[in-house]
Write a protein that holds these residues in place. Structure first.
Motif, PDB file in Angstrom:
ATOM      1  N   ILE A 107      36.677  43.304  30.338  1.00  0.00           N
ATOM      2  CA  ILE A 107      35.612  43.742  31.235  1.00  0.00           C
ATOM      3  C   ILE A 107      34.321  43.877  30.427  1.00  0.00           C
ATOM      4  N   GLY A 108      33.189  43.988  31.116  1.00  0.00           N
ATOM      5  CA  GLY A 108      31.917  44.143  30.428  1.00  0.00           C
ATOM      6  C   GLY A 108      31.834  45.476  29.711  1.00  0.00           C
ATOM      7  N   ILE A 109      31.041  45.528  28.650  1.00  0.00           N
ATOM      8  CA  ILE A 109      30.946  46.758  27.872  1.00  0.00           C
ATOM      9  C   ILE A 109      30.306  47.881  28.688  1.00  0.00           C
ATOM     10  N   LYS A 110      29.369  47.541  29.585  1.00  0.00           N
ATOM     11  CA  LYS A 110      28.757  48.548  30.457  1.00  0.00           C
ATOM     12  C   LYS A 110      29.815  49.149  31.383  1.00  0.00           C
ATOM     13  N   CYS A 111      30.678  48.297  31.921  1.00  0.00           N
ATOM     14  CA  CYS A 111      31.759  48.766  32.803  1.00  0.00           C
ATOM     15  C   CYS A 111      32.729  49.654  32.027  1.00  0.00           C
ATOM     16  N   ALA A 112      33.087  49.228  30.813  1.00  0.00           N
ATOM     17  CA  ALA A 112      34.015  50.006  29.991  1.00  0.00           C
ATOM     18  C   ALA A 112      33.424  51.361  29.639  1.00  0.00           C
ATOM     19  N   TRP A 113      32.155  51.388  29.275  1.00  0.00           N
ATOM     20  CA  TRP A 113      31.473  52.640  28.908  1.00  0.00           C
ATOM     21  C   TRP A 113      31.450  53.604  30.089  1.00  0.00           C
ATOM     22  N   THR A 114      31.146  53.073  31.274  1.00  0.00           N
ATOM     23  CA  THR A 114      31.088  53.914  32.472  1.00  0.00           C
ATOM     24  C   THR A 114      32.476  54.445  32.836  1.00  0.00           C
ATOM     25  N   MET A 115      33.483  53.596  32.770  1.00  0.00           N
ATOM     26  CA  MET A 115      34.852  54.024  33.068  1.00  0.00           C
ATOM     27  C   MET A 115      35.280  55.155  32.137  1.00  0.00           C
ATOM     28  N   GLN A 116      34.965  55.012  30.849  1.00  0.00           N
ATOM     29  CA  GLN A 116      35.336  56.043  29.887  1.00  0.00           C
ATOM     30  C   GLN A 116      34.723  57.395  30.250  1.00  0.00           C
ATOM     31  N   HIS A 117      33.442  57.389  30.579  1.00  0.00           N
ATOM     32  CA  HIS A 117      32.775  58.653  30.888  1.00  0.00           C
ATOM     33  C   HIS A 117      33.288  59.260  32.198  1.00  0.00           C
ATOM     34  N   LYS A 118      33.648  58.427  33.146  1.00  0.00           N
ATOM     35  CA  LYS A 118      34.238  58.942  34.383  1.00  0.00           C
ATOM     36  C   LYS A 118      35.573  59.629  34.085  1.00  0.00           C
ATOM     37  N   ILE A 119      36.373  59.001  33.228  1.00  0.00           N
ATOM     38  CA  ILE A 119      37.673  59.578  32.862  1.00  0.00           C
ATOM     39  C   ILE A 119      37.474  60.862  32.066  1.00  0.00           C
ATOM     40  N   ARG A 120      36.492  60.877  31.160  1.00  0.00           N
ATOM     41  CA  ARG A 120      36.210  62.105  30.397  1.00  0.00           C
ATOM     42  C   ARG A 120      35.770  63.233  31.323  1.00  0.00           C
ATOM     43  N   ALA A 121      35.008  62.895  32.366  1.00  0.00           N
ATOM     44  CA  ALA A 121      34.596  63.919  33.328  1.00  0.00           C
ATOM     45  C   ALA A 121      35.810  64.547  33.997  1.00  0.00           C
ATOM     46  N   ALA A 122      36.828  63.726  34.292  1.00  0.00           N
ATOM     47  CA  ALA A 122      38.072  64.251  34.884  1.00  0.00           C
ATOM     48  C   ALA A 122      38.808  65.134  33.885  1.00  0.00           C
ATOM     49  N   MET A 123      38.777  64.768  32.615  1.00  0.00           N
ATOM     50  CA  MET A 123      39.404  65.594  31.578  1.00  0.00           C
ATOM     51  C   MET A 123      38.751  66.971  31.524  1.00  0.00           C
ATOM     52  N   GLY A 124      37.411  66.986  31.531  1.00  0.00           N
ATOM     53  CA  GLY A 124      36.687  68.249  31.480  1.00  0.00           C
ATOM     54  C   GLY A 124      36.947  69.108  32.699  1.00  0.00           C
ATOM     55  N   ALA A 125      36.993  68.473  33.871  1.00  0.00           N
ATOM     56  CA  ALA A 125      37.239  69.215  35.106  1.00  0.00           C
ATOM     57  C   ALA A 125      38.633  69.826  35.109  1.00  0.00           C
ATOM     58  N   ARG A 126      39.593  69.099  34.555  1.00  0.00           N
ATOM     59  CA  ARG A 126      40.971  69.605  34.524  1.00  0.00           C
ATOM     60  C   ARG A 126      41.087  70.825  33.613  1.00  0.00           C
ATOM     61  N   ASP A 127      40.513  70.744  32.413  1.00  0.00           N
ATOM     62  CA  ASP A 127      40.587  71.869  31.481  1.00  0.00           C
ATOM     63  C   ASP A 127      39.775  73.066  31.956  1.00  0.00           C
ATOM     64  N   ALA A 128      38.752  72.819  32.782  1.00  0.00           N
ATOM     65  CA  ALA A 128      37.934  73.918  33.299  1.00  0.00           C
ATOM     66  C   ALA A 128      38.724  74.838  34.218  1.00  0.00           C
ATOM     67  N   GLU A 129      39.887  74.363  34.690  1.00  0.00           N
ATOM     68  CA  GLU A 129      40.722  75.174  35.575  1.00  0.00           C
ATOM     69  C   GLU A 129      41.471  76.272  34.827  1.00  0.00           C
ATOM     70  N   TYR A 130      41.513  76.178  33.496  1.00  0.00           N
ATOM     71  CA  TYR A 130      42.276  77.128  32.698  1.00  0.00           C
ATOM     72  C   TYR A 130      41.345  78.076  31.938  1.00  0.00           C
ATOM     73  N   GLN A 131      41.771  79.327  31.822  1.00  0.00           N
ATOM     74  CA  GLN A 131      41.054  80.307  31.018  1.00  0.00           C
ATOM     75  C   GLN A 131      41.921  80.720  29.828  1.00  0.00           C
ATOM     76  N   LEU A 132      41.271  81.009  28.723  1.00  0.00           N
ATOM     77  CA  LEU A 132      41.982  81.358  27.497  1.00  0.00           C
ATOM     78  C   LEU A 132      42.481  82.792  27.551  1.00  0.00           C
ATOM     79  N   ALA A 133      43.632  83.028  26.905  1.00  0.00           N
ATOM     80  CA  ALA A 133      44.213  84.371  26.852  1.00  0.00           C
ATOM     81  C   ALA A 133      44.920  84.556  25.521  1.00  0.00           C
TER      82      ALA A 133
END
Length: 306
Positions: A107-133
């Motif tokens: 795929i194009g590098i622009k497409c790959a770069w965008t896909m990566q950041h979309k996936i990273r956004a999902a990673m951040g959203a998932r971890d935001a659901e947890y609080q440290l204890a």
């Protein structure tokens, strides 16, 4: 008892998700685990509009896309390639550069770069659901943010980006990690981050920097410890896990991406922490990340470039 996530190696993944139809079926089960439910009226019956790839409610006639409400919303990239990108980013702790991903997926590098950041956004959203204890080690660190010179000392170099690093520990072992960029290393910004990421009334261990005294005012038990005494040897073991996290995160960013811009740094930190927090379930990495991507709002290329 059935495991909530499927464990799979590379061969199993390739066999299960080698076609677009197989990927669609799996994404459907992630998005609607109890069967289709209309996002508008809640009806559970539908029929497919195959020519447009939509599901139409039999009651209110609302049409829903399989990728709506996911990071893949409005994508023109085949799901097979999305699944491969998710697999690669979830299983390799070194990560993948956009160039490497574009070559592997054709795929194009622009497409790959965008896909990566979309996936990273999902990673951040998932971890935001947890609080440290538990007993939480907290310290500030400085990461490079693009061009500029300067050492690792506090405040030195205009390209240095302050980051609050938090490591929850139990029995002298780290359980969960979070990192968040700070606008400034002051009591107000530290309080804001800790308030969102740490459960009330925990035990927090920090260095002797006065700004960390704010955690006591927040109701936490505070254990300040001077890491760099005016005389004597620095006590690096006082915040051992924070130091390890910072060292590994910097090696990850520098080794794979050769540095990142400030406006994107948070997503790279989210990627590092997401995989680190699931290191004990590496074989479930794809299923866990696919679920996160199926339940996270997308971010557009225009938003990423702002």
């Amino acid at each position: 008892m059935r495991k909530p996530y499927t464990e799979m190696d590379l061969i199993t993944f390739q066999r299960k998700f080698g076609t677009e139809k197989a990927c669609q079926k799996r994404l459907f089960s992630m998005k609607w685990p109890e069967g289709y439910r209309c996002p508008r009226c809640g009806c559970t019956t539908n029929y497919n509009v195959e020519s447009r790839g939509l599901y139409q409610c039999t009651v209110c006639k609302h049409q829903a896309s399989l990728t709506a409400g996911t990071v893949m919303h409005k994508t023109r990239t085949p799901l097979v390639k999305w699944f491969w990108a998710i697999y690669l980013l979830s299983t390799d702790k070194r990560g993948h550069s956009a160039l490497a991903l574009s070559r592997k997926l054709d795929i194009g590098i622009k497409c790959a770069w965008t896909m990566q950041h979309k996936i990273r956004a999902a990673m951040g959203a998932r971890d935001a659901e947890y609080q440290l204890a538990g007993l939480i080690q907290v310290d500030d660190a400085f990461f490079n943010g693009g061009a500029g010179k300067g050492g690792d000392k506090r405040g030195r170099g205009t390209s240095k980006i302050p980051v609050l690093v938090m490591a929850a520990t139990r029995n002298d072992a780290i359980t969960f990690a979070k990192m968040e960029i700070l606008e400034r290393v002051d009591a107000g910004h530290i309080q804001n981050v800790i308030d969102r990421h740490v459960r009330p009334k925990q035990s927090i261990k920090s260095d002797g920097l006065p700004v960390f005294n704010v955690v006591r005012d927040m109701g936490h038990t505070h254990y300040p410890e001077v890491v760099y005494p005016k005389r004597g040897t620095p006590n690096y073991d006082a915040l051992k896990w924070v130091n390890i996290l910072v060292s590994n995160a910097k090696a990850f960013i520098l080794g794979t991406y050769h540095g990142v811009m400030k406006k994107h740094l948070q997503r790279y930190l989210d990627e590092f922490c997401y995989r680190f927090n699931r290191r004990a379930w590496a074989d479930q990495g794809f299923d866990r990340l696919l679920l996160a991507c199926a339940n996270a709002e997308t971010v557009t290329y225009a938003e990423l470039r702002q």
